[in-house]
Design an enzyme around this catalytic site. Structure first.
Site, PDB file in Angstrom:
ATOM      1  CD  GLN A   1      -3.202  -0.869   0.007  1.00  0.00           C
ATOM      2  OE1 GLN A   1      -3.421   0.319  -0.526  1.00  0.00           O
ATOM      3  NE2 GLN A   1      -4.092  -1.780  -0.559  1.00  0.00           N
TER       4      GLN A   1
ATOM      5  CB  SER B   1       1.220  -5.318  -5.279  1.00  0.00           C
ATOM      6  OG  SER B   1       0.592  -5.680  -6.621  1.00  0.00           O
ATOM      7  N   GLY B   2       2.092  -4.197  -8.259  1.00  0.00           N
ATOM      8  CA  GLY B   2       2.248  -3.197  -9.352  1.00  0.00           C
ATOM      9  C   GLY B   2       0.980  -2.845  -9.504  1.00  0.00           C
ATOM     10  CG  HIS B   3      -3.350  -4.765  -9.085  1.00  0.00           C
ATOM     11  ND1 HIS B   3      -4.131  -4.673  -7.874  1.00  0.00           N
ATOM     12  CD2 HIS B   3      -2.158  -5.723  -8.021  1.00  0.00           C
ATOM     13  CE1 HIS B   3      -4.556  -5.787  -7.065  1.00  0.00           C
ATOM     14  NE2 HIS B   3      -2.916  -6.284  -6.933  1.00  0.00           N
TER      15      HIS B   3
ATOM     16  CB  THR C   1       8.583 -17.702 -19.931  1.00  0.00           C
ATOM     17  OG1 THR C   1       9.667 -18.997 -20.120  1.00  0.00           O
ATOM     18  CG2 THR C   1       9.948 -16.403 -20.936  1.00  0.00           C
TER      19      THR C   1
ATOM     20  CB  CYS D   1      -8.699 -10.356   0.772  1.00  0.00           C
ATOM     21  SG  CYS D   1      -7.472  -8.697  -0.881  1.00  0.00           S
TER      22      CYS D   1
HETATM   23  C1  LIG Z   1      -3.309  -6.001  -2.289  1.00  0.00           C
HETATM   24  C2  LIG Z   1      -2.119  -6.221  -1.474  1.00  0.00           C
HETATM   25  C3  LIG Z   1      -1.680  -7.507  -1.193  1.00  0.00           C
HETATM   26  C4  LIG Z   1      -1.767  -7.991  -2.453  1.00  0.00           C
HETATM   27  O1  LIG Z   1      -0.638  -7.755  -3.909  1.00  0.00           O
HETATM   28  P1  LIG Z   1      -1.798  -8.645  -4.782  1.00  0.00           P
HETATM   29  O2  LIG Z   1      -0.359  -8.245  -6.182  1.00  0.00           O
HETATM   30  O3  LIG Z   1      -3.129  -8.778  -5.417  1.00  0.00           O
HETATM   31  O4  LIG Z   1      -0.944 -10.429  -4.457  1.00  0.00           O
HETATM   32  C5  LIG Z   1      -0.636  -8.006  -0.182  1.00  0.00           C
HETATM   33  N1  LIG Z   1      -1.027  -6.846   1.211  1.00  0.00           N
HETATM   34  C6  LIG Z   1      -1.360  -5.448   1.119  1.00  0.00           C
HETATM   35  C7  LIG Z   1      -1.480  -4.666   1.795  1.00  0.00           C
HETATM   36  C8  LIG Z   1      -2.391  -5.421  -0.188  1.00  0.00           C
HETATM   37  O5  LIG Z   1      -2.345  -4.418  -0.379  1.00  0.00           O
END
Ligand SMILES: *Cc1c(COP(=O)(O)O)cnc(C)c1O
Length: 395
Positions: A179, A199-201, A237, A324
């Site tokens: 975050q 995490s990229g997204h 890959t 989640c």
């Molecule tokens: C979204 C999130 C994750 C998981 O990341 P993903 O790329 O969706 O697997 C882990 N930790 C936190 C604090 C997150 O907000």
């Protein structure tokens, strides 16, 4: 009006990230392990992305491993530290009660293997102190894993101080910075961080992409076995388009970090001020020490899920608990950890903003939300008991 206010669950990709990806779906489709020019160009693209990510974190490219997301990076960090500890006969791990499930469920797996997992209690404003960590460290502690910022309530931990305590005690320190990355300044060396996940997204990059930073000298354990990609530590890959997109998005986010934070926190504070006017509501997390885009409230007498459905009918995307856990009927473990009782934790709402949200959107949420809360309370038997005095108000 359509308002996307669930940026802690995922973000819309930036045009910069999309454009960085496109060639790798098309003419630059080579495999970085191939020896001919097409493959070697992909290899160069891969290593260039690694350098860019390293620069954003203040580390060396050799310390960066690309993964399939934040969850995989969290899993690999914890399992690696556990194996290192195990070899030295150290099986005590310190974490917190309000981590993401990628951490908590991995710790549960390690507990079944015989590790002693200690989850520190979280204060009412949602923070873990360096003092708490210091007191919990034992001679057999092999890992401390504390999240950088909480995904539900947005509170930010004193990472540098926690890192310093771990460094002094010679204990590995991992932080789930999913975050924080792209939203808060990160410098792994200055902040005494041994391992970090992102995490990229969560910063306008693609889904299914992540990074594990591990300080040089920390031996990683494979989660995925196979080929020798990522220095033999993560087989498969490479997701070339994803990696290029993640690097471009992170670089862009870090270049605008201060201006984005200023803009987004202004919108956040306006939203918090407006929602606070709803009676029997309470802000979750720290009012000041919180992520620029995070707003999280509890409303007494209603269910979070029904609020989300009515908000959706008005075009507003929000969440209750985290993405989640939505779909499960359990109240958020984060809200329970900061001491909210079950009945209040059920009535929570998270609105998470980004730099693309506008003042007009905040005004629109503030116009619709109070009506939704009132409508739901008028139908709620719990609310009737509260106003007739048959039940005590908590908030
Ligand atoms: C979204 C999130 C994750 C998981 O990341 P993903 O790329 O969706 O697997 C882990 N930790 C936190 C604090 C997150 O907000």
């Amino acid at each position: 009006m359509f308002v996307y206010a669930d940026n802690a669950a995922t973000t819309k990709m930036s045009k910069t990230a999309i454009n960085a990806m496109l060639p790798y779906f098309d003419e630059e489709f080579g495999n970085p392990s191939s020896l001919y020019t097409l493959g070697q160009r992909a290899k160069e693209g891969l290593e260039d992305a690694r350098e860019r990510v390293a620069k954003c974190l203040g580390c060396s490219p050799k310390e960066i491993t690309f993964t399939s997301g934040g969850s995989e990076a969290d899993n690999q960090a914890l399992v690696s530290a556990a194996r290192i500890g195990e070899r030295k006969g150290k099986k005590h791990i310190i974490s917190s009660a309000f981590e993401h499930h990628a951490i908590l469920h991995t710790l549960e797996k390690l507990r079944k293997e015989g590790f002693d997992i200690e989850l520190l209690p979280v204060g009412p404003t949602g923070t873990i102190t360096a003092e708490q960590v210091k007191k919990a460290i034992r001679p057999d502690t092999c890992l401390v894993t504390i999240m950088y910022a909480n995904n539900e309530i947005g509170s930010i931990m004193p990472i540098k101080e926690i890192g310093a305590v771990c460094k002094e005690a010679g204990v590995l320190f991992h932080t789930d910075a999913v975050q924080a990355a792209g939203h808060l300044h990160i410098d792994v060396k200055d902040q005494n961080i041994d391992m970090l996940s992102l995490s990229g997204h969560k910063f306008h990059g693609p889904k299914g992409t992540g990074v594990l930073y591990a300080r040089q000298g920390i031996m990683l354990t494979n989660i995925i076995e196979g080929g020798a990609q990522e220095r033999g530590k993560r087989a498969g890959t490479e997701n070339m388009a994803g990696i290029r997109g993640l690097a471009a998005a992170l670089e862009e986010a870090c270049a605008h970090i201060d201006e984005n934070a200023a803009k987004v926190s202004k919108l956040r504070d306006k939203l918090i001020e407006g929602i606070s006017k709803i009676p029997h509501s309470a802000l979750n997390g720290d009012p000041v020490n919180r992520l620029p885009g995070n707003v999280n409230f509890c409303f007494e007498g209603i269910e979070g899920e029904s609020m989300l459905l009515l908000l959706d009918l008005k075009g507003i995307c929000a969440s209750s608990g985290s993405a989640c856990t939505s779909g499960s009927l359990d109240p958020s473990h984060v809200l329970l950890a900061i001491g909210r009782p079950h009945e209040v934790a059920h009535g929570s709402l998270r609105l998470s903003l980004c730099e693309w949200n506008t003042e007009e959107e905040i005004d629109y949420i503030l116009q619709e939300l109070p009506q939704i809360v009132e409508y739901l309370r008028n139908m709620s038997p719990v609310w009737k008991d509260l106003i007739r005095g048959k039940r005590q108000f908590i908030l």
